[in-house]
Design a protein around this motif. Structure first.
Motif, PDB file in Angstrom:
ATOM      1  N   VAL A   1       0.863  -1.109   0.205  1.00  0.00           N
ATOM      2  CA  VAL A   1      -0.113  -0.035   0.033  1.00  0.00           C
ATOM      3  C   VAL A   1       0.699   1.271  -0.083  1.00  0.00           C
ATOM      4  CG1 VAL A   1      -1.716   1.332   1.319  1.00  0.00           C
ATOM      5  CG2 VAL A   1      -1.860  -1.342   1.066  1.00  0.00           C
ATOM      6  N   THR A   2       0.680   2.309  -0.979  1.00  0.00           N
ATOM      7  CA  THR A   2       1.102   3.534  -0.782  1.00  0.00           C
ATOM      8  C   THR A   2      -0.060   4.579  -0.715  1.00  0.00           C
ATOM      9  OG1 THR A   2       1.296   3.719  -3.190  1.00  0.00           O
ATOM     10  CG2 THR A   2       3.017   2.890  -2.242  1.00  0.00           C
ATOM     11  N   VAL A   3       0.304   5.497  -0.015  1.00  0.00           N
ATOM     12  CA  VAL A   3      -0.535   6.652   0.273  1.00  0.00           C
ATOM     13  C   VAL A   3       0.017   7.807  -0.091  1.00  0.00           C
ATOM     14  CG1 VAL A   3      -1.860   7.807   2.040  1.00  0.00           C
ATOM     15  CG2 VAL A   3      -1.668   5.361   2.223  1.00  0.00           C
ATOM     16  N   ARG A   4      -0.568   8.520  -0.904  1.00  0.00           N
ATOM     17  CA  ARG A   4      -0.160   9.852  -1.290  1.00  0.00           C
ATOM     18  C   ARG A   4      -1.301  11.188  -1.093  1.00  0.00           C
ATOM     19  NH1 ARG A   4       0.606   9.675  -7.109  1.00  0.00           N
ATOM     20  NH2 ARG A   4      -1.065   7.713  -6.999  1.00  0.00           N
ATOM     21  N   ALA A   5      -0.948  12.233  -0.221  1.00  0.00           N
ATOM     22  CA  ALA A   5      -1.829  13.179   0.195  1.00  0.00           C
ATOM     23  C   ALA A   5      -1.648  14.448  -0.994  1.00  0.00           C
ATOM     24  CB  ALA A   5      -1.540  13.571   1.602  1.00  0.00           C
ATOM     25  N   PHE A   6      -2.754  14.849  -1.410  1.00  0.00           N
ATOM     26  CA  PHE A   6      -2.884  16.300  -1.933  1.00  0.00           C
ATOM     27  C   PHE A   6      -3.885  17.131  -1.475  1.00  0.00           C
ATOM     28  CE2 PHE A   6      -1.607  12.893  -4.709  1.00  0.00           C
ATOM     29  CZ  PHE A   6      -0.402  13.173  -5.387  1.00  0.00           C
TER      30      PHE A   6
ATOM     31  N   ASP B   1      -6.876  18.233   0.579  1.00  0.00           N
ATOM     32  CA  ASP B   1      -7.878  17.659   1.007  1.00  0.00           C
ATOM     33  C   ASP B   1      -8.211  16.374   0.252  1.00  0.00           C
ATOM     34  OD1 ASP B   1      -8.957  18.223  -1.195  1.00  0.00           O
ATOM     35  OD2 ASP B   1     -10.690  19.379  -0.332  1.00  0.00           O
ATOM     36  N   THR B   2      -7.411  15.656  -0.445  1.00  0.00           N
ATOM     37  CA  THR B   2      -7.622  14.366  -1.544  1.00  0.00           C
ATOM     38  C   THR B   2      -6.171  13.561  -1.016  1.00  0.00           C
ATOM     39  OG1 THR B   2      -8.720  15.777  -3.062  1.00  0.00           O
ATOM     40  CG2 THR B   2      -7.788  13.639  -3.718  1.00  0.00           C
ATOM     41  N   VAL B   3      -6.701  11.926  -0.874  1.00  0.00           N
ATOM     42  CA  VAL B   3      -5.716  11.227  -0.759  1.00  0.00           C
ATOM     43  C   VAL B   3      -5.725  10.055  -1.617  1.00  0.00           C
ATOM     44  CG1 VAL B   3      -4.949   9.319   0.845  1.00  0.00           C
ATOM     45  CG2 VAL B   3      -5.373  11.591   1.758  1.00  0.00           C
ATOM     46  N   ILE B   4      -4.755   9.752  -2.167  1.00  0.00           N
ATOM     47  CA  ILE B   4      -4.991   8.485  -3.276  1.00  0.00           C
ATOM     48  C   ILE B   4      -4.182   7.400  -2.458  1.00  0.00           C
ATOM     49  CG2 ILE B   4      -4.321   7.668  -5.743  1.00  0.00           C
ATOM     50  CD1 ILE B   4      -4.464  10.615  -6.396  1.00  0.00           C
ATOM     51  N   VAL B   5      -4.759   6.228  -2.572  1.00  0.00           N
ATOM     52  CA  VAL B   5      -4.290   5.133  -1.918  1.00  0.00           C
ATOM     53  C   VAL B   5      -4.205   4.033  -3.048  1.00  0.00           C
ATOM     54  CG1 VAL B   5      -4.443   3.058  -0.466  1.00  0.00           C
ATOM     55  CG2 VAL B   5      -5.401   5.537   0.148  1.00  0.00           C
ATOM     56  N   ASN B   6      -2.993   3.444  -3.317  1.00  0.00           N
ATOM     57  CA  ASN B   6      -2.778   2.660  -4.299  1.00  0.00           C
ATOM     58  C   ASN B   6      -2.260   1.090  -3.522  1.00  0.00           C
ATOM     59  OD1 ASN B   6      -1.760   5.100  -5.946  1.00  0.00           O
ATOM     60  ND2 ASN B   6      -2.927   3.635  -7.163  1.00  0.00           N
ATOM     61  N   GLY B   7      -2.490  -0.196  -4.015  1.00  0.00           N
ATOM     62  CA  GLY B   7      -1.933  -1.204  -3.423  1.00  0.00           C
ATOM     63  C   GLY B   7      -2.578  -2.518  -4.083  1.00  0.00           C
ATOM     64  N   VAL B   8      -2.270  -3.562  -3.616  1.00  0.00           N
ATOM     65  CA  VAL B   8      -2.889  -4.971  -3.968  1.00  0.00           C
ATOM     66  C   VAL B   8      -3.780  -5.462  -3.014  1.00  0.00           C
ATOM     67  CG1 VAL B   8      -2.045  -7.257  -4.519  1.00  0.00           C
ATOM     68  CG2 VAL B   8      -0.612  -5.410  -5.360  1.00  0.00           C
ATOM     69  N   SER B   9      -4.854  -5.933  -3.615  1.00  0.00           N
ATOM     70  CA  SER B   9      -5.753  -6.314  -2.582  1.00  0.00           C
ATOM     71  C   SER B   9      -6.016  -8.052  -2.892  1.00  0.00           C
ATOM     72  CB  SER B   9      -7.141  -5.750  -2.796  1.00  0.00           C
ATOM     73  OG  SER B   9      -8.314  -6.307  -2.138  1.00  0.00           O
ATOM     74  N   VAL B  10      -6.002  -8.769  -1.880  1.00  0.00           N
ATOM     75  CA  VAL B  10      -6.179 -10.097  -2.092  1.00  0.00           C
ATOM     76  C   VAL B  10      -7.544 -10.587  -1.292  1.00  0.00           C
ATOM     77  CG1 VAL B  10      -5.493 -12.546  -1.493  1.00  0.00           C
ATOM     78  CG2 VAL B  10      -3.521 -10.594  -2.023  1.00  0.00           C
ATOM     79  N   GLN B  11      -8.451 -10.952  -2.046  1.00  0.00           N
ATOM     80  CA  GLN B  11      -9.649 -11.171  -1.546  1.00  0.00           C
ATOM     81  C   GLN B  11     -10.351 -12.270  -2.232  1.00  0.00           C
ATOM     82  OE1 GLN B  11     -12.457  -7.791  -2.621  1.00  0.00           O
ATOM     83  NE2 GLN B  11     -10.744  -6.853  -3.743  1.00  0.00           N
ATOM     84  N   SER B  12     -11.687 -12.575  -1.622  1.00  0.00           N
ATOM     85  CA  SER B  12     -12.623 -13.363  -2.392  1.00  0.00           C
ATOM     86  C   SER B  12     -13.999 -13.191  -1.750  1.00  0.00           C
ATOM     87  CB  SER B  12     -12.369 -14.823  -1.404  1.00  0.00           C
ATOM     88  OG  SER B  12     -12.303 -14.654  -0.230  1.00  0.00           O
ATOM     89  N   ALA B  13     -14.968 -13.625  -2.586  1.00  0.00           N
ATOM     90  CA  ALA B  13     -16.340 -13.212  -2.359  1.00  0.00           C
ATOM     91  C   ALA B  13     -17.325 -14.192  -2.927  1.00  0.00           C
ATOM     92  CB  ALA B  13     -16.656 -11.793  -2.723  1.00  0.00           C
ATOM     93  N   VAL B  14     -18.482 -13.974  -2.743  1.00  0.00           N
ATOM     94  CA  VAL B  14     -19.596 -14.547  -3.468  1.00  0.00           C
ATOM     95  C   VAL B  14     -20.542 -13.583  -3.998  1.00  0.00           C
ATOM     96  CG1 VAL B  14     -21.513 -16.237  -3.554  1.00  0.00           C
ATOM     97  CG2 VAL B  14     -19.315 -16.813  -2.116  1.00  0.00           C
ATOM     98  N   SER B  15     -20.746 -13.371  -5.538  1.00  0.00           N
ATOM     99  CA  SER B  15     -21.473 -12.533  -6.119  1.00  0.00           C
ATOM    100  C   SER B  15     -22.489 -13.335  -6.991  1.00  0.00           C
ATOM    101  CB  SER B  15     -20.845 -11.602  -7.027  1.00  0.00           C
ATOM    102  OG  SER B  15     -19.765 -10.846  -6.106  1.00  0.00           O
ATOM    103  N   ASN B  16     -24.031 -12.886  -6.526  1.00  0.00           N
ATOM    104  CA  ASN B  16     -24.778 -13.661  -7.416  1.00  0.00           C
ATOM    105  C   ASN B  16     -24.686 -15.389  -7.370  1.00  0.00           C
ATOM    106  OD1 ASN B  16     -26.339 -11.226  -7.944  1.00  0.00           O
ATOM    107  ND2 ASN B  16     -24.638 -10.962  -9.563  1.00  0.00           N
ATOM    108  N   GLY B  17     -24.201 -15.796  -6.122  1.00  0.00           N
ATOM    109  CA  GLY B  17     -24.289 -17.306  -6.059  1.00  0.00           C
ATOM    110  C   GLY B  17     -22.903 -17.658  -6.589  1.00  0.00           C
TER     111      GLY B  17
END
Length: 146
Positions: free
Chosen positions: A88-93, A95-111
């Motif tokens: 994760v990297t966070v850059r502030a400008f 009143d705005t912040v941009i967050v970049n990174g890699v997300s590892v995730q799982s879910a169930v969508s519409n079954g």
């Protein structure tokens, strides 16, 4: 030998140019709350965290707005599993912040279960003293790109 108070002032002055680089670090906790609320399907918490004009662009190109995403979690057509962030990297400008990174995730969508690694970009904006997520975009990382 300078007094402890003088040393403290000198240290603060020397560190001042670097303060903005570290000021955004605690923001990872705020951004992490986004994942925690999604994982718990805490729609009340998400309602407060999301800007009214929020846009979510999924890795398949699907675009959702706040009301659509909240409804999907509320009626359980989407159930998020674990969501972990890496690199994760966070850059502030202002009143705005941009967050970049890699997300590892799982879910169930519409079954249909799914999982993967995704590069993400999230945009946050401070409004009335509170941080609101304005936009989130993810791109699936291909197996060979790892």
């Amino acid at each position: 030998m300078p007094s402890p108070k003088t040393l403290l002032v000198l240290l603060a002055l020397a560190a001042a140019p670097f303060a903005s680089a570290f000021a955004a670090d605690p923001f990872e906790k705020i951004d992490g709350e986004w994942n925690a609320l999604r994982q718990r399907a805490d729609v009340d918490g998400l309602e407060k965290l999301m800007d009214e004009r929020f846009v979510l662009v999924h890795s398949d190109g699907q675009v959702q707005h706040k009301a659509d995403y909240i409804a999907e979690l509320r009626n359980r057509t989407r159930v998020n599993g674990p969501i972990l962030n890496e690199d994760v990297t966070v850059r502030a400008f202002g009143d705005t912040v941009i967050v970049n990174g890699v997300s590892v995730q799982s879910a169930v969508s519409n079954g249909q279960p799914w999982n993967g690694r995704f590069r993400f970009t999230r945009v946050w904006r401070q409004q009335g003293g509170a941080w609101k997520i304005v936009s989130s975009h993810s791109s699936r990382i291909a197996e060979k790109a790892r």
